[in-house]
Scaffold this motif. Structure first.
Motif, PDB file in Angstrom:
ATOM      1  N   ALA A  11     -85.329  40.845 -12.802  1.00 19.27           N
ATOM      2  CA  ALA A  11     -84.568  39.093 -13.592  1.00 19.27           C
ATOM      3  C   ALA A  11     -82.944  40.351 -13.979  1.00 19.27           C
ATOM      4  N   VAL A  12     -83.381  41.153 -15.161  1.00 17.64           N
ATOM      5  CA  VAL A  12     -81.444  41.664 -15.144  1.00 17.64           C
ATOM      6  C   VAL A  12     -80.536  42.008 -13.614  1.00 17.64           C
ATOM      7  N   ASP A  13     -81.293  42.581 -13.156  1.00 15.94           N
ATOM      8  CA  ASP A  13     -80.583  42.922 -11.589  1.00 15.94           C
ATOM      9  C   ASP A  13     -80.345  41.511 -10.995  1.00 15.94           C
ATOM     10  N   GLU A  14     -81.023  41.235 -11.036  1.00 14.00           N
ATOM     11  CA  GLU A  14     -80.605  40.357 -10.308  1.00 14.00           C
ATOM     12  C   GLU A  14     -79.348  38.908 -10.434  1.00 14.00           C
ATOM     13  N   ALA A  15     -79.278  39.124 -11.457  1.00 11.66           N
ATOM     14  CA  ALA A  15     -77.949  38.392 -13.165  1.00 11.66           C
ATOM     15  C   ALA A  15     -77.474  39.312 -12.784  1.00 11.66           C
ATOM     16  N   LEU A  16     -76.943  40.886 -12.932  1.00  8.49           N
ATOM     17  CA  LEU A  16     -76.626  41.212 -11.905  1.00  8.49           C
ATOM     18  C   LEU A  16     -75.480  41.607 -11.104  1.00  8.49           C
ATOM     19  N   GLY A  17     -76.508  41.679  -9.554  1.00  2.00           N
ATOM     20  CA  GLY A  17     -76.086  41.484  -8.511  1.00  2.00           C
ATOM     21  C   GLY A  17     -75.383  39.872  -8.175  1.00  2.00           C
ATOM     22  N   ASP A  18     -75.818  39.064  -8.715  1.00  2.80           N
ATOM     23  CA  ASP A  18     -75.023  37.344  -8.793  1.00  2.80           C
ATOM     24  C   ASP A  18     -73.746  37.836  -9.318  1.00  2.80           C
ATOM     25  N   VAL A  19     -73.648  38.258 -10.567  1.00  2.74           N
ATOM     26  CA  VAL A  19     -71.929  38.036 -11.393  1.00  2.74           C
ATOM     27  C   VAL A  19     -71.268  39.443 -10.774  1.00  2.74           C
ATOM     28  N   ARG A  20     -71.369  40.442 -10.520  1.00 10.19           N
ATOM     29  CA  ARG A  20     -71.100  41.136  -8.942  1.00 10.19           C
ATOM     30  C   ARG A  20     -70.567  40.311  -8.206  1.00 10.19           C
ATOM     31  N   LYS A  21     -71.433  39.496  -7.545  1.00  3.92           N
ATOM     32  CA  LYS A  21     -70.913  38.552  -5.762  1.00  3.92           C
ATOM     33  C   LYS A  21     -69.766  37.728  -6.442  1.00  3.92           C
ATOM     34  N   GLY A  22     -69.561  37.738  -7.789  1.00  3.10           N
ATOM     35  CA  GLY A  22     -68.155  36.540  -8.576  1.00  3.10           C
ATOM     36  C   GLY A  22     -68.602  35.191  -8.688  1.00  3.10           C
ATOM     37  N   LEU A  23     -70.112  35.323  -8.948  1.00  5.51           N
ATOM     38  CA  LEU A  23     -70.471  33.997  -8.915  1.00  5.51           C
ATOM     39  C   LEU A  23     -70.904  34.204 -10.825  1.00  5.51           C
ATOM     40  N   ALA A  24     -70.351  33.784 -11.242  1.00  4.03           N
ATOM     41  CA  ALA A  24     -69.469  33.440 -12.995  1.00  4.03           C
ATOM     42  C   ALA A  24     -69.359  32.259 -12.467  1.00  4.03           C
ATOM     43  N   GLY A  25     -67.905  32.500 -13.081  1.00  4.69           N
ATOM     44  CA  GLY A  25     -67.337  30.614 -13.093  1.00  4.69           C
ATOM     45  C   GLY A  25     -67.204  30.176 -15.262  1.00  4.69           C
ATOM     46  N   ALA A  26     -66.804  29.360 -15.453  1.00  3.98           N
ATOM     47  CA  ALA A  26     -65.704  28.727 -16.536  1.00  3.98           C
ATOM     48  C   ALA A  26     -67.351  28.709 -17.394  1.00  3.98           C
ATOM     49  N   VAL A  27     -67.391  28.720 -18.695  1.00  2.00           N
ATOM     50  CA  VAL A  27     -68.404  28.807 -19.501  1.00  2.00           C
ATOM     51  C   VAL A  27     -68.427  27.157 -20.026  1.00  2.00           C
ATOM     52  N   PRO A  28     -69.804  26.531 -19.901  1.00  3.27           N
ATOM     53  CA  PRO A  28     -69.524  25.093 -20.199  1.00  3.27           C
ATOM     54  C   PRO A  28     -68.626  24.395 -21.380  1.00  3.27           C
ATOM     55  N   THR A  29     -67.935  23.296 -21.419  1.00  2.00           N
ATOM     56  CA  THR A  29     -67.058  23.124 -22.282  1.00  2.00           C
ATOM     57  C   THR A  29     -68.249  23.114 -23.182  1.00  2.00           C
ATOM     58  N   HIS A  30     -68.854  22.059 -23.212  1.00  2.00           N
ATOM     59  CA  HIS A  30     -69.195  21.404 -25.117  1.00  2.00           C
ATOM     60  C   HIS A  30     -69.800  22.951 -25.883  1.00  2.00           C
ATOM     61  N   LEU A  31     -70.249  24.481 -24.489  1.00  3.68           N
ATOM     62  CA  LEU A  31     -70.819  26.030 -25.201  1.00  3.68           C
ATOM     63  C   LEU A  31     -69.559  26.663 -25.614  1.00  3.68           C
ATOM     64  N   ARG A  32     -68.246  25.992 -25.520  1.00  2.81           N
ATOM     65  CA  ARG A  32     -67.039  27.048 -25.715  1.00  2.81           C
ATOM     66  C   ARG A  32     -67.440  26.505 -27.175  1.00  2.81           C
ATOM     67  N   GLU A  33     -66.636  27.493 -28.112  1.00  6.31           N
ATOM     68  CA  GLU A  33     -66.149  27.939 -28.998  1.00  6.31           C
ATOM     69  C   GLU A  33     -65.298  27.323 -30.213  1.00  6.31           C
ATOM     70  N   ALA A  34     -65.823  26.128 -31.225  1.00  6.55           N
ATOM     71  CA  ALA A  34     -65.062  24.775 -31.650  1.00  6.55           C
ATOM     72  C   ALA A  34     -64.989  25.482 -32.537  1.00  6.55           C
ATOM     73  N   HIS A  35     -64.607  25.484 -33.762  1.00  8.99           N
ATOM     74  CA  HIS A  35     -64.109  26.271 -35.081  1.00  8.99           C
ATOM     75  C   HIS A  35     -63.338  26.758 -35.268  1.00  8.99           C
ATOM     76  N   TYR A  36     -62.013  27.164 -34.677  1.00  3.57           N
ATOM     77  CA  TYR A  36     -60.399  27.458 -35.242  1.00  3.57           C
ATOM     78  C   TYR A  36     -60.109  26.228 -34.826  1.00  3.57           C
ATOM     79  N   THR A  37     -58.149  26.478 -35.195  1.00  8.11           N
ATOM     80  CA  THR A  37     -57.821  25.118 -35.290  1.00  8.11           C
ATOM     81  C   THR A  37     -57.263  24.417 -33.820  1.00  8.11           C
ATOM     82  N   GLY A  38     -57.261  23.645 -33.205  1.00  6.84           N
ATOM     83  CA  GLY A  38     -57.008  23.375 -31.996  1.00  6.84           C
ATOM     84  C   GLY A  38     -58.414  23.587 -30.949  1.00  6.84           C
ATOM     85  N   ALA A  39     -59.270  24.266 -31.168  1.00  9.36           N
ATOM     86  CA  ALA A  39     -60.646  23.565 -30.142  1.00  9.36           C
ATOM     87  C   ALA A  39     -61.091  22.511 -29.713  1.00  9.36           C
ATOM     88  N   LYS A  40     -60.824  21.634 -31.193  1.00 11.74           N
ATOM     89  CA  LYS A  40     -61.263  20.424 -30.756  1.00 11.74           C
ATOM     90  C   LYS A  40     -60.049  19.570 -29.621  1.00 11.74           C
TER      91      LYS A  40
END
Length: 469
Positions: free
Chosen positions: A375-404
């Protein structure tokens, strides 16, 4: 029982009856001395005892400039010491050297064979010697932990009033084996097993020194390595085995591994900690555990221990194997492996062989799964291939000023507010959304995760209504 002084015997290791340096009669030849193993009937380990602190090998933490034992020797003041360490680390040596370099009278008492009567007689003699001549006495009690409480109590007046300089030697933890009043009046010094370089120095001296083998025999490098492995950090054992080997070869010959095996009756394990054997044996060890052959695994464990492999290396491999080849099929395997690794640091050899064996048996008999490492090696393989992408907006940190204002956290569903603690929403970036890395097996405890994971994934992806996974 009479004291050595009363019987006319030398009072110290290096004293003759008249108080001067002992004069050993010269042997007829180096071969004669080597073959009898004696100078005045003494074994090699006794003949090679250091005559001063500068000759002591190892224990640098106790003998360096400014250390307590150096100060006590230099000041020639009354002292009370408890020396704690494994056999052959120099407890008796330090006691005799301290006596010799400070010109104190030296009396040795063994807690194995002597009792309170002998101790009191020596203390009375020391009091008379101190009162009449001012000469102090070192009372060395070997294996002091073998004295019971009443016997140790008999030492207290002499220590308290400084009638003697008490030195007690023990291989047992003094906090459990020495009475508190005696321990509180003594300086506790902990001796460590001698390292490989220390033992090589001991061997080199014994081969060349006039008190030792006088250059009459040589030692093959492979035999020296085997000798050090057999010694286990014990200088006395090293010299005993070396002397045994010297008696097997002719004068001018060389002690090789075959000679040492015959002399010591202990087979040498062909093992190079930096060569093929190191890698081949550890490979066979792990593959035997992976294949659930507990007997083969224990054989390779014993082989590594006997050859002097670093137990920390063995423990590290077990910790890795617990997750790599057992994983969630038996989650307790990792706990056992980590506990064994901790035991290596807390206990050490030889006792830790038991902890390592327990971990080996647990891992070998555990159900096997490589789902975690895949599992971990397959996940690492995808990351190394560039399959990362942006963190979904609804999961991003929302507690600092201007985040909302950026939309961070908008639409996030708090899992604990939903039945079963699982709610449909996207967690992975778009690039890997829907990818399944962890594929549990049906082996052991992991079988239950197969069903649990299937239910969780169905809820997350909306193919099943919310409910308890």
């Amino acid at each position: 029982m009479t004291s050595r002084a009363e019987s006319g015997q030398p009072e110290g290791l290096f004293d003759d009856p008249a108080g001067g340096p002992a004069q050993s009669p010269a042997p007829e030849s180096a071969a004669a001395s080597r073959n009898t193993g004696t100078e005045a009937g003494q074994p090699l380990a006794v003949r090679m005892r250091p005559r001063g602190l500068d000759e002591v090998v190892g224990q640098a933490h106790l003998l360096g400039p400014g250390t307590p034992i150096r100060q006590l020797v230099d000041r020639d003041a009354p002292m009370s010491l408890v020396l704690w360490g494994p056999p052959g680390t120099g407890k008796t040596t330090l006691a005799t050297v301290v006596s010799h370099v400070t010109s104190r009278r030296f009396v040795e008492v063994s807690a194995v064979s002597d009792g309170v009567k002998r101790v009191r007689a020596e203390i009375d003699l020391a009091r008379r010697e101190l009162g009449m001549t001012g000469r102090q006495t070192v009372l060395f009690v070997d294996e002091v932990h073998r004295f019971n409480k009443a016997q140790q109590d008999a030492l207290l007046p002499a220590v308290e009033n400084r009638w003697v300089s008490f030195i007690g030697a023990t291989t047992e933890n003094p906090f459990f084996s020495v009475i508190s009043p005696l321990l509180s009046r003594s300086l506790l010094l902990t001796l460590q097993p001698l390292g490989e370089d220390d033992l090589r120095e001991v061997i080199r001296r014994a081969l060349a020194d006039e008190r030792g083998l006088r250059g009459a025999v040589g030692l093959d490098p492979a035999a020296e390595d085997h000798l050090i492995r057999l010694a286990g950090g014990d200088a006395r054992r090293t010299l005993t085995y070396l002397e045994a080997g010297s008696l097997v070869v002719e004068e001018g010959g060389t002690i090789d591994v075959d000679v040492l095996e015959r002399a010591v009756d202990r087979a040498a394990v062909r093992y190079d900690r930096e060569g093929d054997q190191h890698y081949d044996v550890i490979s066979a060890f792990i593959k035997s555990i992976r294949g659930s052959d507990v007997d083969a695994a224990l054989h390779y464990l014993a082989r590594m221990i006997e050859a002097g492999e670093d137990p920390r290396f063995i423990a590290r491999r077990l910790v890795v194997h617990a997750s790599e080849d057992v994983g969630m099929a038996d989650p307790t395997a990792l706990q056992t492996a980590v506990a064994a690794a901790q035991a290596v640091e807390l206990v050490g050899l030889p006792e830790v062989r038991i902890n390592l064996a327990q971990a080996v048996i647990h891992l070998a008999l555990a159900p096997k799964s490589n789902a975690v490492v895949k599992a971990v090696d397959e996940a690492l393989g995808d990351v190394r291939k560039g399959l990362a992408g942006a963190v979904p907006t609804h999961l991003r940190e929302a507690h600092y000023t201007g985040a909302k204002q950026l939309g961070h956290g908008k639409g996030y569903k708090y899992a604990h507010d939903h039945p079963g603690g699982v709610v449909r929403q996207q967690y992975a970036p778009d690039a890997v959304d829907g990818r399944e890395y962890y594929r549990p097996t049906r082996h052991g405890a992991e079988s239950r995760f197969t069903e649990v994971l299937a239910r969780i994934r169905s809820v997350l992806r909306g193919t099943r209504a919310n409910g308890t996974p």
